[in-house]
Design a protein around this motif. Sequence first.
Motif, PDB file in Angstrom:
ATOM      1  N   GLU A   2       0.557  -0.979   0.161  1.00 19.25           N
ATOM      2  CA  GLU A   2       0.022  -0.275   0.089  1.00 19.25           C
ATOM      3  C   GLU A   2       0.705   1.268  -0.037  1.00 19.25           C
ATOM      4  O   GLU A   2       2.015   1.057   0.650  1.00 19.25           O
ATOM      5  CB  GLU A   2      -0.576   0.069   1.233  1.00 19.25           C
ATOM      6  CG  GLU A   2      -1.967   0.821   0.826  1.00 19.25           C
ATOM      7  CD  GLU A   2      -3.016   0.990   2.662  1.00 19.25           C
ATOM      8  OE1 GLU A   2      -3.751   2.210   2.542  1.00 19.25           O
ATOM      9  OE2 GLU A   2      -3.114  -0.172   2.653  1.00 19.25           O
ATOM     10  N   SER A  68      -9.497   6.859   9.958  1.00 21.09           N
ATOM     11  CA  SER A  68      -8.997   6.494  10.913  1.00 21.09           C
ATOM     12  C   SER A  68      -9.458   6.847  12.462  1.00 21.09           C
ATOM     13  O   SER A  68      -9.325   8.355  12.587  1.00 21.09           O
ATOM     14  CB  SER A  68      -7.746   5.724  10.990  1.00 21.09           C
ATOM     15  OG  SER A  68      -7.347   5.072  11.814  1.00 21.09           O
ATOM     16  N   ASP A  95     -13.389   4.027   7.364  1.00 23.40           N
ATOM     17  CA  ASP A  95     -12.347   3.162   7.114  1.00 23.40           C
ATOM     18  C   ASP A  95     -11.340   2.211   7.946  1.00 23.40           C
ATOM     19  O   ASP A  95     -11.320   1.145   7.626  1.00 23.40           O
ATOM     20  CB  ASP A  95     -11.794   3.900   5.882  1.00 23.40           C
ATOM     21  CG  ASP A  95     -12.350   5.028   4.396  1.00 23.40           C
ATOM     22  OD1 ASP A  95     -13.170   4.752   4.304  1.00 23.40           O
ATOM     23  OD2 ASP A  95     -12.419   6.020   5.719  1.00 23.40           O
ATOM     24  N   ILE A  96     -11.774   2.804   9.162  1.00 24.23           N
ATOM     25  CA  ILE A  96     -10.062   2.021   9.260  1.00 24.23           C
ATOM     26  C   ILE A  96     -10.435   2.417  10.994  1.00 24.23           C
ATOM     27  O   ILE A  96     -10.785   2.775  11.117  1.00 24.23           O
ATOM     28  CB  ILE A  96      -8.549   3.395   9.384  1.00 24.23           C
ATOM     29  CG1 ILE A  96      -8.501   2.746   8.198  1.00 24.23           C
ATOM     30  CG2 ILE A  96      -7.738   1.775   9.384  1.00 24.23           C
ATOM     31  CD1 ILE A  96      -6.966   3.437   7.178  1.00 24.23           C
ATOM     32  N   ARG A  98      -8.195   1.887  14.266  1.00 29.72           N
ATOM     33  CA  ARG A  98      -6.868   1.921  15.438  1.00 29.72           C
ATOM     34  C   ARG A  98      -7.289   1.512  16.955  1.00 29.72           C
ATOM     35  O   ARG A  98      -7.751   2.660  17.784  1.00 29.72           O
ATOM     36  CB  ARG A  98      -5.966   3.352  15.165  1.00 29.72           C
ATOM     37  CG  ARG A  98      -5.414   3.241  15.352  1.00 29.72           C
ATOM     38  CD  ARG A  98      -4.559   4.447  16.136  1.00 29.72           C
ATOM     39  NE  ARG A  98      -3.392   4.672  16.524  1.00 29.72           N
ATOM     40  CZ  ARG A  98      -3.087   4.358  18.051  1.00 29.72           C
ATOM     41  NH1 ARG A  98      -4.214   4.476  18.779  1.00 29.72           N
ATOM     42  NH2 ARG A  98      -2.143   4.275  18.975  1.00 29.72           N
ATOM     43  N   VAL A 112      -9.395  -8.598  12.988  1.00 28.55           N
ATOM     44  CA  VAL A 112      -8.418  -8.232  11.930  1.00 28.55           C
ATOM     45  C   VAL A 112      -9.159  -8.874  10.424  1.00 28.55           C
ATOM     46  O   VAL A 112      -8.615  -8.763   9.184  1.00 28.55           O
ATOM     47  CB  VAL A 112      -6.899  -8.832  11.611  1.00 28.55           C
ATOM     48  CG1 VAL A 112      -6.131  -9.476  11.072  1.00 28.55           C
ATOM     49  CG2 VAL A 112      -6.154  -7.938  12.540  1.00 28.55           C
ATOM     50  N   LYS A 119     -10.707  -1.771   7.116  1.00 27.81           N
ATOM     51  CA  LYS A 119      -8.744  -1.766   7.620  1.00 27.81           C
ATOM     52  C   LYS A 119      -8.463  -1.864   9.104  1.00 27.81           C
ATOM     53  O   LYS A 119      -9.456  -1.175   9.647  1.00 27.81           O
ATOM     54  CB  LYS A 119      -7.910  -1.280   6.997  1.00 27.81           C
ATOM     55  CG  LYS A 119      -8.005  -1.175   5.546  1.00 27.81           C
ATOM     56  CD  LYS A 119      -7.406  -0.543   5.023  1.00 27.81           C
ATOM     57  CE  LYS A 119      -7.065  -0.557   3.517  1.00 27.81           C
ATOM     58  NZ  LYS A 119      -6.434  -0.093   2.690  1.00 27.81           N
ATOM     59  N   GLU A 121      -6.470  -1.316  11.613  1.00 27.99           N
ATOM     60  CA  GLU A 121      -4.666  -1.304  12.847  1.00 27.99           C
ATOM     61  C   GLU A 121      -3.832  -0.952  13.762  1.00 27.99           C
ATOM     62  O   GLU A 121      -5.670  -0.710  15.018  1.00 27.99           O
ATOM     63  CB  GLU A 121      -4.128   0.481  12.719  1.00 27.99           C
ATOM     64  CG  GLU A 121      -4.702   0.489  11.417  1.00 27.99           C
ATOM     65  CD  GLU A 121      -3.709   1.894  10.454  1.00 27.99           C
ATOM     66  OE1 GLU A 121      -4.213   2.631  11.403  1.00 27.99           O
ATOM     67  OE2 GLU A 121      -3.693   2.399   8.865  1.00 27.99           O
TER      68      GLU A 121
END
Length: 131
Positions: A2, A68, A95-96, A98, A112, A119, A121
Amino acid sequence: MEKIRLGISLYPEQESREDIEGYLKTASEHGFTKVFTSLFSVEGTKEELVHYFRELTDLAHKYGMVVSGDCNGELFRRLGAKADDLSVFQDMGLDILRMDGPFKDERDVILVNNRDGLKIEFNASMSDLTQ
Protein backbone atom coordinates in the motif's frame (compact mmCIF):
# COMPACT_ATOMS: atom_id res chain seq x y z
CA MET A 1 2.22 -2.91 -0.97
CA GLU A 2 0.00 0.00 0.00
CA LYS A 3 1.10 3.52 -0.83
CA ILE A 4 2.15 5.66 2.13
CA ARG A 5 -0.45 8.31 2.94
CA LEU A 6 0.04 11.73 4.46
CA GLY A 7 -2.40 12.24 7.29
CA ILE A 8 -3.77 14.77 9.71
CA SER A 9 -5.22 14.43 13.19
CA LEU A 10 -8.63 15.84 13.89
CA TYR A 11 -10.17 16.25 17.32
CA PRO A 12 -13.70 17.27 16.35
CA GLU A 13 -14.86 18.31 19.81
CA GLN A 14 -12.38 21.21 19.66
CA GLU A 15 -13.52 22.85 16.42
CA SER A 16 -16.68 23.98 14.67
CA ARG A 17 -17.93 22.17 11.58
CA GLU A 18 -16.89 25.15 9.44
CA ASP A 19 -13.34 25.07 10.86
CA ILE A 20 -13.16 21.30 10.33
CA GLU A 21 -14.25 21.64 6.72
CA GLY A 22 -11.68 24.37 6.10
CA TYR A 23 -8.97 22.22 7.66
CA LEU A 24 -9.94 19.19 5.56
CA LYS A 25 -10.09 21.26 2.37
CA THR A 26 -6.66 22.81 2.99
CA ALA A 27 -5.12 19.46 3.94
CA SER A 28 -6.57 17.84 0.82
CA GLU A 29 -5.19 20.62 -1.37
CA HIS A 30 -1.74 19.90 0.07
CA GLY A 31 -1.80 16.18 -0.65
CA PHE A 32 -3.08 14.78 2.65
CA THR A 33 -5.34 11.77 2.15
CA LYS A 34 -5.89 10.34 5.63
CA VAL A 35 -7.64 11.63 8.74
CA PHE A 36 -7.07 10.26 12.21
CA THR A 37 -9.72 11.04 14.80
CA SER A 38 -10.46 9.99 18.33
CA LEU A 39 -13.79 8.24 18.77
CA PHE A 40 -13.44 8.79 22.54
CA SER A 41 -13.51 12.54 22.33
CA VAL A 42 -17.21 13.09 21.70
CA GLU A 43 -19.78 12.45 24.39
CA GLY A 44 -23.25 11.14 23.74
CA THR A 45 -25.38 8.10 23.16
CA LYS A 46 -24.53 5.47 20.61
CA GLU A 47 -26.98 7.07 18.16
CA GLU A 48 -25.52 10.55 18.71
CA LEU A 49 -21.98 9.26 18.16
CA VAL A 50 -22.96 7.43 14.98
CA HIS A 51 -24.64 10.56 13.62
CA TYR A 52 -21.78 12.85 14.64
CA PHE A 53 -19.03 10.72 13.13
CA ARG A 54 -21.08 9.95 10.02
CA GLU A 55 -21.21 13.65 9.27
CA LEU A 56 -17.47 13.93 9.91
CA THR A 57 -16.54 10.96 7.70
CA ASP A 58 -18.86 12.13 4.93
CA LEU A 59 -17.07 15.48 4.99
CA ALA A 60 -13.63 13.83 4.90
CA HIS A 61 -14.71 11.53 2.06
CA LYS A 62 -15.92 14.61 0.16
CA TYR A 63 -12.26 15.69 0.09
CA GLY A 64 -11.00 12.25 -0.95
CA MET A 65 -9.71 11.25 2.48
CA VAL A 66 -9.92 7.97 4.35
CA VAL A 67 -10.82 8.10 8.03
CA SER A 68 -9.17 6.18 10.84
CA GLY A 69 -10.97 6.14 14.18
CA ASP A 70 -9.16 5.46 17.44
CA CYS A 71 -10.96 2.97 19.68
CA ASN A 72 -10.48 0.33 22.37
CA GLY A 73 -12.37 -2.39 24.20
CA GLU A 74 -14.20 0.10 26.41
CA LEU A 75 -15.54 1.95 23.36
CA PHE A 76 -16.61 -1.39 21.90
CA ARG A 77 -18.67 -2.01 25.05
CA ARG A 78 -20.08 1.52 25.03
CA LEU A 79 -21.24 1.16 21.43
CA GLY A 80 -22.33 -2.47 21.66
CA ALA A 81 -19.75 -3.46 19.02
CA LYS A 82 -18.23 -6.92 18.84
CA ALA A 83 -15.17 -8.21 17.04
CA ASP A 84 -17.45 -10.13 14.68
CA ASP A 85 -19.92 -7.24 14.24
CA LEU A 86 -18.35 -3.91 13.38
CA SER A 87 -21.51 -2.52 11.82
CA VAL A 88 -21.63 0.46 14.20
CA PHE A 89 -18.27 1.60 12.82
CA GLN A 90 -19.52 1.08 9.28
CA ASP A 91 -22.56 3.18 10.17
CA MET A 92 -20.13 5.92 11.21
CA GLY A 93 -18.53 5.71 7.78
CA LEU A 94 -15.09 4.76 9.08
CA ASP A 95 -12.54 3.20 6.77
CA ILE A 96 -10.05 2.10 9.43
CA LEU A 97 -10.27 1.18 13.10
CA ARG A 98 -7.11 1.96 15.03
CA MET A 99 -7.07 -0.13 18.17
CA ASP A 100 -5.33 1.47 21.15
CA GLY A 101 -4.53 -1.99 22.40
CA PRO A 102 -5.29 -5.58 21.59
CA PHE A 103 -7.94 -7.71 23.21
CA LYS A 104 -5.14 -10.31 23.66
CA ASP A 105 -7.35 -13.18 22.58
CA GLU A 106 -9.09 -14.59 19.50
CA ARG A 107 -10.99 -11.32 19.01
CA ASP A 108 -7.83 -9.77 17.56
CA VAL A 109 -7.77 -12.40 14.81
CA ILE A 110 -11.49 -11.91 14.18
CA LEU A 111 -10.97 -8.13 13.90
CA VAL A 112 -8.16 -8.44 11.38
CA ASN A 113 -10.24 -10.85 9.30
CA ASN A 114 -13.51 -8.93 9.66
CA ARG A 115 -16.21 -9.22 7.02
CA ASP A 116 -17.31 -5.62 7.43
CA GLY A 117 -14.61 -4.29 5.11
CA LEU A 118 -12.84 -2.24 7.75
CA LYS A 119 -9.06 -2.13 7.87
CA ILE A 120 -7.63 -2.68 11.33
CA GLU A 121 -4.54 -0.96 12.70
CA PHE A 122 -3.04 -1.73 16.08
CA ASN A 123 -1.10 0.75 18.19
CA ALA A 124 2.58 -0.02 17.64
CA SER A 125 3.42 0.48 21.32
CA MET A 126 1.98 -2.83 22.49
CA SER A 127 5.19 -4.06 24.15
CA ASP A 128 3.31 -6.11 26.76
CA LEU A 129 2.21 -8.61 24.10
CA THR A 130 5.29 -10.75 24.59
CA GLN A 131 5.07 -10.80 28.37
